[in-house]
Design a protein around this motif. Structure first.
Motif, PDB file in Angstrom:
ATOM      1  N   LEU A  49       0.828  -1.201   0.000  1.00 56.60           N
ATOM      2  CA  LEU A  49       0.000   0.000   0.000  1.00 56.60           C
ATOM      3  C   LEU A  49       0.865   1.255   0.000  1.00 56.60           C
ATOM      4  O   LEU A  49       2.017   1.232   0.478  1.00 56.60           O
ATOM      5  CB  LEU A  49      -0.905   0.016   1.237  1.00 56.60           C
ATOM      6  CG  LEU A  49      -1.956  -1.094   1.348  1.00 56.60           C
ATOM      7  CD1 LEU A  49      -2.648  -1.024   2.709  1.00 56.60           C
ATOM      8  CD2 LEU A  49      -2.977  -0.993   0.232  1.00 56.60           C
ATOM      9  N   PRO A  50       0.356   2.372  -0.503  1.00 56.69           N
ATOM     10  CA  PRO A  50       1.096   3.643  -0.446  1.00 56.69           C
ATOM     11  C   PRO A  50       1.402   4.036   1.003  1.00 56.69           C
ATOM     12  O   PRO A  50       0.635   3.718   1.924  1.00 56.69           O
ATOM     13  CB  PRO A  50       0.136   4.641  -1.096  1.00 56.69           C
ATOM     14  CG  PRO A  50      -0.757   3.805  -1.966  1.00 56.69           C
ATOM     15  CD  PRO A  50      -0.918   2.494  -1.230  1.00 56.69           C
ATOM     16  N   GLU A  51       2.492   4.719   1.194  1.00 54.08           N
ATOM     17  CA  GLU A  51       2.920   5.083   2.547  1.00 54.08           C
ATOM     18  C   GLU A  51       1.933   6.016   3.244  1.00 54.08           C
ATOM     19  O   GLU A  51       1.897   6.074   4.478  1.00 54.08           O
ATOM     20  CB  GLU A  51       4.314   5.724   2.500  1.00 54.08           C
ATOM     21  CG  GLU A  51       5.420   4.749   2.124  1.00 54.08           C
ATOM     22  CD  GLU A  51       6.799   5.358   2.257  1.00 54.08           C
ATOM     23  OE1 GLU A  51       6.887   6.546   2.679  1.00 54.08           O
ATOM     24  OE2 GLU A  51       7.788   4.672   1.935  1.00 54.08           O
ATOM     25  N   LEU A  65       1.956  -2.220   5.714  1.00 52.25           N
ATOM     26  CA  LEU A  65       1.609  -1.803   4.359  1.00 52.25           C
ATOM     27  C   LEU A  65       1.673  -2.958   3.364  1.00 52.25           C
ATOM     28  O   LEU A  65       1.133  -2.860   2.260  1.00 52.25           O
ATOM     29  CB  LEU A  65       2.541  -0.680   3.893  1.00 52.25           C
ATOM     30  CG  LEU A  65       2.440   0.646   4.652  1.00 52.25           C
ATOM     31  CD1 LEU A  65       3.526   1.607   4.183  1.00 52.25           C
ATOM     32  CD2 LEU A  65       1.070   1.281   4.474  1.00 52.25           C
ATOM     33  N   ASN A  66       2.326  -4.047   3.748  1.00 54.34           N
ATOM     34  CA  ASN A  66       2.477  -5.202   2.865  1.00 54.34           C
ATOM     35  C   ASN A  66       1.323  -6.173   3.080  1.00 54.34           C
ATOM     36  O   ASN A  66       1.082  -6.639   4.198  1.00 54.34           O
ATOM     37  CB  ASN A  66       3.804  -5.904   3.122  1.00 54.34           C
ATOM     38  CG  ASN A  66       4.984  -5.008   2.792  1.00 54.34           C
ATOM     39  OD1 ASN A  66       5.177  -4.628   1.643  1.00 54.34           O
ATOM     40  ND2 ASN A  66       5.770  -4.643   3.803  1.00 54.34           N
ATOM     41  N   LEU A 273      -8.506  -1.868  -0.085  1.00 54.69           N
ATOM     42  CA  LEU A 273      -7.430  -2.622   0.562  1.00 54.69           C
ATOM     43  C   LEU A 273      -6.899  -1.896   1.790  1.00 54.69           C
ATOM     44  O   LEU A 273      -6.536  -2.531   2.788  1.00 54.69           O
ATOM     45  CB  LEU A 273      -6.294  -2.887  -0.423  1.00 54.69           C
ATOM     46  CG  LEU A 273      -6.535  -4.021  -1.424  1.00 54.69           C
ATOM     47  CD1 LEU A 273      -5.337  -4.176  -2.348  1.00 54.69           C
ATOM     48  CD2 LEU A 273      -6.826  -5.335  -0.713  1.00 54.69           C
ATOM     49  N   ALA A 274      -6.857  -0.565   1.741  1.00 53.06           N
ATOM     50  CA  ALA A 274      -6.421   0.186   2.917  1.00 53.06           C
ATOM     51  C   ALA A 274      -7.435   0.017   4.049  1.00 53.06           C
ATOM     52  O   ALA A 274      -7.060  -0.174   5.214  1.00 53.06           O
ATOM     53  CB  ALA A 274      -6.250   1.661   2.572  1.00 53.06           C
ATOM     54  N   VAL A 275      -8.730   0.064   3.718  1.00 52.80           N
ATOM     55  CA  VAL A 275      -9.770  -0.146   4.731  1.00 52.80           C
ATOM     56  C   VAL A 275      -9.684  -1.570   5.269  1.00 52.80           C
ATOM     57  O   VAL A 275      -9.802  -1.802   6.482  1.00 52.80           O
ATOM     58  CB  VAL A 275     -11.168   0.131   4.142  1.00 52.80           C
ATOM     59  CG1 VAL A 275     -12.254  -0.189   5.165  1.00 52.80           C
ATOM     60  CG2 VAL A 275     -11.287   1.580   3.691  1.00 52.80           C
ATOM     61  N   TYR A 276      -9.474  -2.517   4.390  1.00 47.66           N
ATOM     62  CA  TYR A 276      -9.333  -3.930   4.777  1.00 47.66           C
ATOM     63  C   TYR A 276      -8.213  -4.107   5.800  1.00 47.66           C
ATOM     64  O   TYR A 276      -8.397  -4.691   6.864  1.00 47.66           O
ATOM     65  CB  TYR A 276      -9.047  -4.733   3.508  1.00 47.66           C
ATOM     66  CG  TYR A 276      -8.522  -6.137   3.688  1.00 47.66           C
ATOM     67  CD1 TYR A 276      -9.353  -7.175   4.102  1.00 47.66           C
ATOM     68  CD2 TYR A 276      -7.189  -6.430   3.388  1.00 47.66           C
ATOM     69  CE1 TYR A 276      -8.860  -8.472   4.232  1.00 47.66           C
ATOM     70  CE2 TYR A 276      -6.692  -7.715   3.513  1.00 47.66           C
ATOM     71  CZ  TYR A 276      -7.532  -8.735   3.936  1.00 47.66           C
ATOM     72  OH  TYR A 276      -7.052 -10.010   4.067  1.00 47.66           O
ATOM     73  N   ARG A 277      -7.045  -3.552   5.503  1.00 52.44           N
ATOM     74  CA  ARG A 277      -5.908  -3.698   6.413  1.00 52.44           C
ATOM     75  C   ARG A 277      -6.151  -2.953   7.722  1.00 52.44           C
ATOM     76  O   ARG A 277      -5.838  -3.454   8.813  1.00 52.44           O
ATOM     77  CB  ARG A 277      -4.633  -3.190   5.737  1.00 52.44           C
ATOM     78  CG  ARG A 277      -3.405  -3.204   6.619  1.00 52.44           C
ATOM     79  CD  ARG A 277      -3.134  -4.616   7.163  1.00 52.44           C
ATOM     80  NE  ARG A 277      -2.139  -5.301   6.383  1.00 52.44           N
ATOM     81  CZ  ARG A 277      -2.075  -6.613   6.248  1.00 52.44           C
ATOM     82  NH1 ARG A 277      -2.981  -7.380   6.827  1.00 52.44           N
ATOM     83  NH2 ARG A 277      -1.137  -7.184   5.542  1.00 52.44           N
TER      84      ARG A 277
END
Length: 403
Positions: A49-51, A65-66, A273-277
């Motif tokens: 994911l982006p930083e 982020l991975n 994916l950011a929400v998922y993580r």
């Protein structure tokens, strides 16, 4: 570092099918995804994911982020988002055709929040939200037909035609609540129940930036912190509370910091994916006995607050188009799937086409459904056996006698 496990949940309305290199056939509902570009749908894809996906408040660690996630999960998330988008666009058209009356709040542009959250949680976890709830109802198992029927007030609607746009419920999903902010203390109570029963589960209580300044929200924060409840308070910040910009309504728009004594996390709410993580991180944090967490999902709604709001009197069309072109949740996921060889553009277009076909069929079924019988007017008010002798109507002849 917090560890994460991933769980694949397949809903009954998951679009499945076969796309061969020679032809693209209509999807079957009984076979797994098989794409020409995907040798094994169960294979994992590594994504970084982006930083700037997360910002933390009073937390020493942040989500990794991975992400290693299966191609099947990625396709499931994309399918849910494109189906949800089509469902809401259909509801928009039905409302304009006066087939849907009353309130109608669409989540077009905000699909990544419900889809990413649902992909991260498990069966014992609970979700409660405000009145922009169609998408949450769908990912929690509500059929498209039952949702459209509910919007039309039909007897087979998911709430028997009694709830409309704002009051829909499904397994582990407590609505759909029409009173601004009132779902936050309710969600706190659900989290209390989980802790009281010793369940290793969390409650995600969502509210908008428009409700973020309410006293009951901060009272719920206090109680959850006192009792270390496994509650994730999620501010779904779409930048506008009705027609008022968050900058005009809130002295601080850093909503993830407003729990004060409660740690917080800000998330790119346009990335599923950011929400998922972030939701994986939040769940593990809260169920580990650390108490509540405040999460802010920075998202955007393309339409107005409701169907009665054109959505362009307090913001420009250029602003809306800029978000659509640079941060659309569906386009972002589509680019990611193509980049990682999960599916080709043609295969994703086939998914879009099948989603459109499925929603069109649901619309026809909803329109053909019948209205509720008048006998339903008196049901679902009291627990069976606890009813009073009579409920007063507007006039004596309208009163209903249970006994």
């Amino acid at each position: 570092m917090i560890s994460f496990c991933t769980t694949t949940k397949t809903t009954t309305n998951l679009l499945c099918g076969i796309i061969s290199s020679a032809s693209k056939r209509a999807f079957s509902t009984s076979v797994p995804w098989q794409f020409t570009s995907t040798q094994n749908i169960k294979d994992n894809v590594h994504i970084t994911l982006p930083e700037d996906s997360f910002r933390m408040f009073k937390l020493d660690q942040s989500p990794d982020l991975n992400i290693d996630i299966s191609k099947e999960q990625l396709l499931d998330m994309y399918t849910k988002m494109t189906t949800m988008r089509r469902m809401e666009m259909t509801a928009d058209g039905m409302y304009k055709a006066k087939k849907i009356r009353g309130f109608c709040h669409l989540c077009t542009g905000q699909e990544a929040v419900s889809v990413g959250m649902y992909a991260a949680i498990e069966e014992d976890d609970n979700v409660i939200t405000a009145y922009r709830c169609h998408g949450f109802t769908y990912v929690h198992g509500g059929t498209i037909t039952s949702i459209l029927e509910e919007l039309m007030g039909k007897r087979n609607g998911i709430s028997k035609g009694k709830g409309g746009s704002m009051h829909m419920f499904a397994k582990s999903f407590f609505g759909g609540n029409g009173i601004v902010g009132a779902q936050v203390p309710l969600g706190t109570g659900i989290a209390f129940t989980q802790k009281y029963l010793g369940l290793p589960a969390a409650t995600f209580a969502l509210y908008g930036d428009g409700a973020s300044n309410q006293g009951q929200v901060f009272e719920a924060f206090n109680m959850a912190a006192l009792w270390k409840l496994p509650c994730v308070f999620v501010c779904e910040n779409n930048k506008y509370g009705m027609g008022t910009s968050d900058k005009r309504s809130s002295a601080s728009t850093e909503y993830y910091t407003r729990g004060d004594y409660i740690p917080g996390i800000q998330v790119d709410g346009m990335s599923a994916l950011a929400v998922y993580r972030a939701c994986q991180f939040a769940k593990e944090y809260t169920v580990s006995g650390n108490g509540p967490l405040v999460m802010e999902c920075r998202t955007y709604r393309y339409g107005g607050h409701s169907m009665s709001d054109p959505g362009t009197t307090y913001r420009t069309r250029e602003e809306i188009q800029q978000v659509r072109s640079s941060a659309d949740p569906l386009m972002g996921m589509k680019e990611l799937l193509i980049q990682h060889d999960v599916a080709t553009e043609a295969e994703l277009k086939a998914i879009d086409k099948e989603a459109r076909k499925m929603v069109d069929q649901a619309e026809k079924e909803a329109e053909a459904s019948s209205d509720p019988d008048m006998s339903e007017f008196w049901t679902d008010i009291y627990v069976e056996g606890s009813e009073p002798n009579v409920i007063r109507g507007r006039i004596p002849s309208e009163s209903h006698h249970y006994r």
